[in-house]
Enzyme design. Structure first.
Site, PDB file in Angstrom:
ATOM      1  N   SER A 240     -50.757  -2.194-101.828  1.00 33.14           N
ATOM      2  CA  SER A 240     -51.857  -3.152-101.801  1.00 33.14           C
ATOM      3  C   SER A 240     -53.139  -2.419-101.410  1.00 33.14           C
ATOM      4  O   SER A 240     -53.135  -1.212-101.148  1.00 33.14           O
ATOM      5  CB  SER A 240     -51.575  -4.271-100.788  1.00 33.14           C
ATOM      6  OG  SER A 240     -51.548  -3.747 -99.474  1.00 33.14           O
ATOM      7  N   LYS A 241     -54.239  -3.169-101.345  1.00 27.79           N
ATOM      8  CA  LYS A 241     -55.541  -2.553-101.080  1.00 27.79           C
ATOM      9  C   LYS A 241     -55.599  -1.866 -99.727  1.00 27.79           C
ATOM     10  O   LYS A 241     -56.389  -0.948 -99.522  1.00 27.79           O
ATOM     11  CB  LYS A 241     -56.643  -3.615-101.178  1.00 27.79           C
ATOM     12  CG  LYS A 241     -56.889  -4.076-102.611  1.00 27.79           C
ATOM     13  CD  LYS A 241     -58.026  -5.078-102.673  1.00 27.79           C
ATOM     14  CE  LYS A 241     -58.284  -5.511-104.109  1.00 27.79           C
ATOM     15  NZ  LYS A 241     -59.381  -6.506-104.208  1.00 27.79           N
ATOM     16  N   ARG A 242     -54.771  -2.298 -98.799  1.00 27.23           N
ATOM     17  CA  ARG A 242     -54.822  -1.656 -97.476  1.00 27.23           C
ATOM     18  C   ARG A 242     -54.309  -0.204 -97.533  1.00 27.23           C
ATOM     19  O   ARG A 242     -54.545   0.575 -96.615  1.00 27.23           O
ATOM     20  CB  ARG A 242     -54.026  -2.467 -96.451  1.00 27.23           C
ATOM     21  CG  ARG A 242     -52.522  -2.409 -96.592  1.00 27.23           C
ATOM     22  CD  ARG A 242     -51.841  -3.150 -95.452  1.00 27.23           C
ATOM     23  NE  ARG A 242     -50.396  -3.085 -95.536  1.00 27.23           N
ATOM     24  CZ  ARG A 242     -49.644  -3.879 -96.296  1.00 27.23           C
ATOM     25  NH1 ARG A 242     -50.228  -4.791 -97.046  1.00 27.23           N
ATOM     26  NH2 ARG A 242     -48.322  -3.770 -96.304  1.00 27.23           N
ATOM     27  N   GLY A 244     -55.270   1.770 -99.922  1.00 31.95           N
ATOM     28  CA  GLY A 244     -56.248   2.479-100.745  1.00 31.95           C
ATOM     29  C   GLY A 244     -56.405   1.738-102.063  1.00 31.95           C
ATOM     30  O   GLY A 244     -55.855   0.659-102.269  1.00 31.95           O
TER      31      GLY A 244
END
Length: 467
Positions: A240-242, A244
């Protein structure tokens, strides 16, 4: 027995950007087609009218083209094939392989609750299966799944998979709004497009037994399935975006090269001995879907950056120079001619890992920047004024303006003044670049050119003199 030509496909839903995991699936499917001399088909599954957007479709196609994942047929759009799906669904009803259902959402919820109370799986209890209903407001069409036995298939990656037919619900084929559902649309498309191999993420494994039953109901040959494992973040949770950037286009925007992204993604769950770096030709030659591992892969941004650095260091300078202007424009820097850009790339690529870093690290090649006050104070010492004045005068006589002549001029200053090279070099570096870390002094001078070098060193000289 006639051996069918391999046909694979990638079928993204344009409800957002193209995710790293989706790209890896597309890459595996593309490579298998190319390895076997088959065809790769692109299909856009855009039947979710509320979430599908033209912008997402465009981004997906652009990302595929950027990565070099060309397709032989398509793109086909499911939204333009809805009547075809409805025709086949109604044929299944006519053949007694599907049926109309009038159960309301409230009735379905009551069935689920009762099943859970009994400790059973919450599923439809087939109330309408033998009612012989026809179309009507709020009605759906369900598939009549077999109630006993098992459905098995040999997955190219997971091996033998068997699911009891008792686990399969009488799933919906046509919703009450007359929209075909995912499972039936996919099967009809894959059957009509004569897919021989369906390579997709393993989140679709549980759809496969349902789809196999639909293939059989339609009288179509089964493709070979291969379900690739998930891509996880470093903490082994879903990427996920956490962790990167997860969008392919985000890596393009950060200055990554497509060959680095392809090389990195193919190594997630696949290997060929200990080899790390692959040309596209090698990937096509070596890749086989059967060599993909069963375990989830962990996405490592640092490894991707390492690979990108490799391709920056070894890439064709003319090509890299052609890619840099986009990043210059984003910074508002003027875009010099291509020959100058090639020299810049040659100078800085050992120290930069992305196209964006080429511009950030080499900003002094493109714009005039006064060195920060603390660097002027630390390096533009008054006791160097005489040596710097001599340096500027010697450099004015260098012709042609090349590495060898520049180095000879600087050596002459060192001999006259008795200074060590490092005493003169760091103030020169700061004057020319505004930084204490840079490519080699003589490479910088040769690339910047006579006018820029003399102007920047003269200003440093004036600062040393206090004028």
């Amino acid at each position: 027995m006639t051996v069918r030509k391999v046909r694979t496909r990638f079928a993204p839903s344009p409800t957002g950007y193209l995710h790293i995991g989706g790209v890896r699936t597309a890459l595996f499917s593309w490579l298998y087609a190319r390895h076997t001399g088959g065809d790769f088909i692109l299909r856009v599954e855009d039947t979710d009218a509320q979430r599908s957007t033209e912008e997402s479709t465009r981004q997906i196609l652009d990302a595929m083209l950027w990565l070099g994942l060309d397709w032989d047929e398509g793109p086909f759009y499911q939204s333009k094939r809805l009547d075809l799906y409805r025709e086949y669904i109604h044929k299944l009803v006519d053949q007694g392989k599907a049926y109309w259902c009038e159960c309301s959402p409230e009735a379905l919820e009551a069935m689920r609750s009762q099943a859970l109370e009994k400790g059973d799986k919450p599923r439809y209890n087939r109330t309408c299966r033998h009612k012989g209903l026809g179309p009507g407001p709020g009605r759906v069409i369900r598939f009549a799944t077999p109630g006993n036995g098992a459905t098995s298939f040999d997955d190219q990656i997971k091996g033998r998979v068997t699911v009891s037919n008792e686990e399969l619900d009488d799933f919906i084929l046509l919703r009450s709004d007359d929209m075909p559902t995912y499972n039936v649309s996919v099967v009809i498309d894959d059957a009509l497009m004569e897919m021989t191999h369906v390579i997709r993420g393993d989140d679709h494994v549980m759809n496969t037994p349902k789809q196999i039953q639909l293939y059989k109901a339609l009288g179509s040959p089964l493709p070979v399935f291969g379900h690739v494992p998930m891509v996880l973040g470093k903490d082994r949770t879903r990427l996920s975006k956490r962790h990167g950037a997860t969008s392919v286009t985000a890596y393009k925007d950060m200055g990554f090269l497509p060959e680095a992204v392809v090389n990195y993604l193919v190594r997630l769950s696949w290997s060929h001995g200990d080899q790390e770096i692959f040309s596209r030709e090698e990937l096509i030659e070596f890749f086989d879907i059967g060599d993909v591992g069963k375990s989830a892969a962990v996405f490592n941004p640092e490894k991707l950056l390492w690979l990108n650095h490799h391709y920056i260091k070894t890439g064709d300078t003319a090509r890299l120079a052609a890619l840099v202007p986009e990043f210059l424009e984003l910074k508002g820097y003027p875009v010099p001619d291509r020959e100058y850009l090639q020299k810049v790339v040659t100078d800085v690529r050992e120290r930069t890992k992305t196209l964006e870093e080429i511009v950030d690290f080499g900003d002094f090649y493109f714009t005039e920047k006064e060195p920060p006050a603390e660097l002027r104070r630390d390096f533009f010492k008054p006791d160097l004024a005489l040596a710097f004045g001599t340096l500027v005068e010697k450099l004015r006589t260098v012709d042609p303006w090349e590495h060898a002549g520049l180095e000879e001029a600087v050596r002459g200053v060192l001999e006259e003044t008795g200074l060590k090279f490092k005493i003169l070099a760091q103030p020169m570096r700061v004057a020319l670049t505004g930084k204490t870390v840079s490519p080699g002094i003589f490479e910088i001078m040769a690339t910047l050119g006579r006018d820029r070098v003399l102007d920047r060193l003269s200003r440093a000289h004036a600062c040393m003199r206090g004028s």
